[in-house]
Design an enzyme around this catalytic site. Structure first.
Site, PDB file in Angstrom:
ATOM      1  CD  GLU A   1      -6.996  -6.126   3.252  1.00 15.88           C
ATOM      2  OE1 GLU A   1      -7.235  -5.672   2.119  1.00 15.88           O
ATOM      3  OE2 GLU A   1      -6.347  -5.513   4.119  1.00 15.88           O
TER       4      GLU A   1
ATOM      5  N   GLY B   1       1.271  -1.350   4.408  1.00 18.68           N
ATOM      6  CA  GLY B   1       1.639  -0.021   3.945  1.00 18.68           C
ATOM      7  C   GLY B   1       2.521   0.741   4.908  1.00 18.68           C
TER       8      GLY B   1
ATOM      9  NE  ARG C   1      -8.526   7.405   4.119  1.00 17.51           N
ATOM     10  CZ  ARG C   1      -9.401   7.080   5.080  1.00 17.51           C
ATOM     11  NH1 ARG C   1     -10.529   7.736   5.201  1.00 17.51           N
ATOM     12  NH2 ARG C   1      -9.124   6.116   5.921  1.00 17.51           N
TER      13      ARG C   1
ATOM     14  CB  THR D   1      -9.429   1.424   7.162  1.00 21.12           C
ATOM     15  OG1 THR D   1      -8.979   2.024   5.952  1.00 21.12           O
ATOM     16  CG2 THR D   1     -10.777   0.785   6.942  1.00 21.12           C
TER      17      THR D   1
ATOM     18  CD  GLU E   1      -7.453  -0.073   1.361  1.00 19.26           C
ATOM     19  OE1 GLU E   1      -6.353  -0.626   1.301  1.00 19.26           O
ATOM     20  OE2 GLU E   1      -7.779   0.729   2.249  1.00 19.26           O
TER      21      GLU E   1
ATOM     22  CG  HIS F   1       0.979   6.246   4.770  1.00 19.32           C
ATOM     23  ND1 HIS F   1       0.081   7.225   5.148  1.00 19.32           N
ATOM     24  CD2 HIS F   1       0.479   5.089   5.245  1.00 19.32           C
ATOM     25  CE1 HIS F   1      -0.895   6.670   5.837  1.00 19.32           C
ATOM     26  NE2 HIS F   1      -0.682   5.373   5.908  1.00 19.32           N
TER      27      HIS F   1
ATOM     28  CG  HIS G   1      -8.338   4.092   0.951  1.00 22.04           C
ATOM     29  ND1 HIS G   1      -8.542   3.952   2.306  1.00 22.04           N
ATOM     30  CD2 HIS G   1      -9.551   4.379   0.428  1.00 22.04           C
ATOM     31  CE1 HIS G   1      -9.825   4.158   2.584  1.00 22.04           C
ATOM     32  NE2 HIS G   1     -10.463   4.432   1.461  1.00 22.04           N
TER      33      HIS G   1
ATOM     34  CG  HIS H   1      -5.519  -1.897   9.307  1.00 26.68           C
ATOM     35  ND1 HIS H   1      -5.146  -1.235  10.439  1.00 26.68           N
ATOM     36  CD2 HIS H   1      -6.035  -0.964   8.471  1.00 26.68           C
ATOM     37  CE1 HIS H   1      -5.440   0.045  10.295  1.00 26.68           C
ATOM     38  NE2 HIS H   1      -5.963   0.248   9.118  1.00 26.68           N
TER      39      HIS H   1
ATOM     40  CG  ASN I   1      -1.794   1.181   1.340  1.00 23.32           C
ATOM     41  OD1 ASN I   1      -1.361   2.312   1.139  1.00 23.32           O
ATOM     42  ND2 ASN I   1      -3.055   0.961   1.649  1.00 23.32           N
TER      43      ASN I   1
ATOM     44  NE  ARG J   1      -7.902  11.326   5.180  1.00 20.85           N
ATOM     45  CZ  ARG J   1      -8.318  10.679   6.276  1.00 20.85           C
ATOM     46  NH1 ARG J   1      -7.472   9.940   6.959  1.00 20.85           N
ATOM     47  NH2 ARG J   1      -9.555  10.781   6.688  1.00 20.85           N
ATOM     48  CG  HIS J   2      -3.704   9.297   1.346  1.00 17.01           C
ATOM     49  ND1 HIS J   2      -4.546   8.573   0.544  1.00 17.01           N
ATOM     50  CD2 HIS J   2      -3.827   8.768   2.589  1.00 17.01           C
ATOM     51  CE1 HIS J   2      -5.152   7.655   1.265  1.00 17.01           C
ATOM     52  NE2 HIS J   2      -4.758   7.745   2.511  1.00 17.01           N
TER      53      HIS J   2
END
Ligand code: PXP
Length: 238
Positions: free
Chosen positions: A151, A213, A45, A101, A70, A10, A43, A191, A7, A49-50
């Site tokens: 998952e 990630g 979102r 998440t 995601e 970041h 992901h 996660h 992932n 945000r990223h």
């Protein structure tokens, strides 16, 4: 042995801290693939945000292993997935204020909404995974709704405050993985996995792939900081 999907959210978090063009998650995807990742996860979102729309568009073109998008099961995201055609999507719950998440999807409670989203995406030939807590009813419902994969949320295992809790959560992950395989589902997990808790999870033979990630990107900082400083000093000398 379980394979590793990386992932890269970041990398984009770092970029957005400055709102500029680097570091680019597209570049990170190439590095991850060359290092042996079995897939790239981002992901997208609702609040962007990223990861941004531009990232997923370019990643769709350049990722050669497998692009796992995601996303929340909203009409906006379902449309984006149907247009983009990633190799697979992972449906996750999403709250605006959360840092990451926070739990598995409540597949039982939201079965009608999820069924519609799964059907739409499946029609485009995209594989669907549901991010679920290691709970029997959730996994059975994921199967019933036509997901190809689950998952398993390993957050409770990863964040366990004591050995006793960790063992209990580990047993839940194993049982969930076994049930997934009995139902002929693909079984992934992730996660909160890091360098000190991944071994046991990676050894569960029913798990096909892990999704990791934050710990990888965090380690990359220290694996590369010395070199980055030396490169800057070298440049300054010139
Ligand atoms: N799986 C899902 C569904 C996630 O939402 C996340 C976090 O983006 C991960 C795996 C990876 O978690 P971590 O960053 O803690 O490795």
């Amino acid at each position: 042995m379980a394979e590793l999907m990386v992932n890269i959210d970041h990398i984009a978090t770092l970029r957005e801290a400055r709102g500029i063009h680097y570091p680019d998650p597209v570049y990170a995807a190439g590095v991850a693939e060359m290092a042996g990742a079995s897939g790239i996860i981002v992901h997208l979102r609702e609040d962007r945000r990223h990861i941004k729309d531009r990232d997923v568009r370019i990643l769709r073109d350049v990722v050669k292993t497998k692009l796992n998008l995601e996303m929340a099961a909203t009409p906006e995201m379902v449309k984006i997935a149907c247009d983009l055609k990633p190799d697979m999507i992972t449906l996750v719950p999403e709250k605006r204020k959360e840092l990451t998440t926070e739990g598995g999807l409540d597949v039982v409670k939201f079965s009608d909404k999820l069924k519609k989203a799964i059907e739409e995406v499946r029609k485009k030939g995209i594989k669907v995974s549901l991010f679920v807590d290691p709970v029997e009813a959730q996994i059975k419902m994921a199967h019933k709704l036509g997901a190809h994969m689950i998952e398993i949320h390993t957050g409770a295992y990863s964040n366990a405050a004591s050995e006793k809790v960790r063992e209990r959560e580990f047993a839940k992950v194993i049982n969930a993985a076994r049930l997934g395989k009995e139902l002929d589902l693909g079984v992934n997990a992730g996660h909160g996995l890091h360098y000190h808790n991944v071994k046991e999870i990676a050894a569960i033979k029913e798990i096909d792939e892990l999704s990791i990630g934050h710990s990888i990107i965090a380690r990359a900082v220290f694996a590369g900081l010395d070199r980055a400083i030396r490169d800057m000093i070298e440049l300054m000398k010139q």
